[in-house]
Enzyme design. Sequence first.
Site, PDB file in Angstrom:
ATOM      1  CD  GLU A 135      40.691  28.273  40.969  1.00 66.39           C
ATOM      2  OE1 GLU A 135      40.734  29.324  41.633  1.00 66.39           O
ATOM      3  OE2 GLU A 135      40.312  28.234  39.796  1.00 66.39           O
TER       4      GLU A 135
ATOM      5  CG  ASP B 121      46.944  29.504  32.996  1.00 65.08           C
ATOM      6  OD1 ASP B 121      46.108  28.997  33.766  1.00 65.08           O
ATOM      7  OD2 ASP B 121      46.651  30.034  31.913  1.00 65.08           O
TER       8      ASP B 121
END
Length: 477
Positions: free
Chosen positions: A128, A197
């Site tokens: 995040e 990611d």
Amino acid sequence: MTFLRPTLLTLACLFASPAMADDLPSLGDSSSSIVSPEQEHQLGRAWLGLLRGQVPQLNDPQLKDYVEASVYRLAETSQLQDRRLEFVLLNSPQLNAFAAPGGIIGVNGGLFLYAPTEAEYASVMAHELAHLSQRHFARGVEAQQRMQIPVMAAMLAGIVAAAAGAGDAGIAAIMGTQAAAIQEQRRFSRQNEQEADRIGLLNLEKAGYDPRAMPRMFERLMRQYRYDAKPPEFLLTHPVTENRIADTRNRAEQLPAGGVENSLRYQLMRARVQLMFEETPGIAAKRFRAMLDEDPKLDAARYGLAIAQIKGGQLNQARENLTPLLAKAPNDITYNLAQVDLDITANRVADAQKRVDRLLGVYPNSYPLKQMRSELLIKLNKPKDAERVLDGLLKERPNDPDIWYEMAEVRGLAGNTIGLHQARAEYFALVGDFDQAIEQLDFAKRRSSGNFPLAARIDARQQQLMEQQRMVKQMMR
């Protein structure tokens, strides 16, 4: 997670299928010409107020303190430049976490239920933070210049409505704002997810965690929901794929081995959350007791059992379980606050106060301890002393609506009616209800009519809130 889809505020986007690009993104200044960092900041704070006003939250100082400390730890090693973060913990057992424009970090209580280790929890939060550091919101607007800030704000408002249970109205608002460019959004979302990611993995390793936790999280969720007729909504729209798992696993294996896998502190917070979402304290106690039967050295399970027993009124049993924990770690804040809860429940408030005062000598900056001290002072019928404690807390946490709410109660008990209305105004402003906030300051002004300097300060604050309300309405058109 992407900042251009209705699921931008769900962990769902963490599991979108990645595109197989090789290079990390190169950020220039062009996105700032479309949406500036300050515009993102203002939009995020406006959206946070709407969310707070409509979605139930967890008011647990220990859990809030843990989330904030853990995310700031990750932020220190991240690419995030603007670290003016605001946090919101949602009272939901569903797996979810999100990052919104302007440094808004949200976590569902359910994340602790689904992430069995601290490293897996941290892998979600690192992902995040990567969305924030790469400014995916601004870059998305840049990719589709026809979608201006009011359109994005309208979509955020629709998400709030849907999250708060408005159903069809919220969903219609979301769908209406994105229909024109949904295909491009999907492509950009996949790129964002892969970037998040990869950058999240690097940050995870830099922060001292095991980066292999991210593919483990993916693998666990795939196994858990592969044959589930009703998987979480985010897995319906963004399924965990073999490619996603393989990509994160391959990248993680290229990073140095080692790193933190788990911690007792995380497990203690996880036990607190498990109790919050259990049907009854008795059921929770039974589960923690079964864990201890398997491993009597499992301190987190013993702690969970103790707090379940306190809630269930089994005070002698709770004391028996807390005693060895406190003997092992006499200055541990979590264990001591459990003993404070036990003392309060047993009507030994003076003992509880002595314990908190001693610990504040060891940890003078502890938010959970200061919060507990104010609560104890209220129980001891010392509201003015409690108000002084909360005044100090508000200097450190001026945007925490929970503290403003308690401040209003304390000022009311102390007979400070003007201060009561001022505190209520700040609370309502932070939960997005500007009409109520402005009205509370009207009440305060009337009572301070004989004190011109005070009335002038209240009027100035009221003008500030009216300007904030005007800006929010403009953004949400």
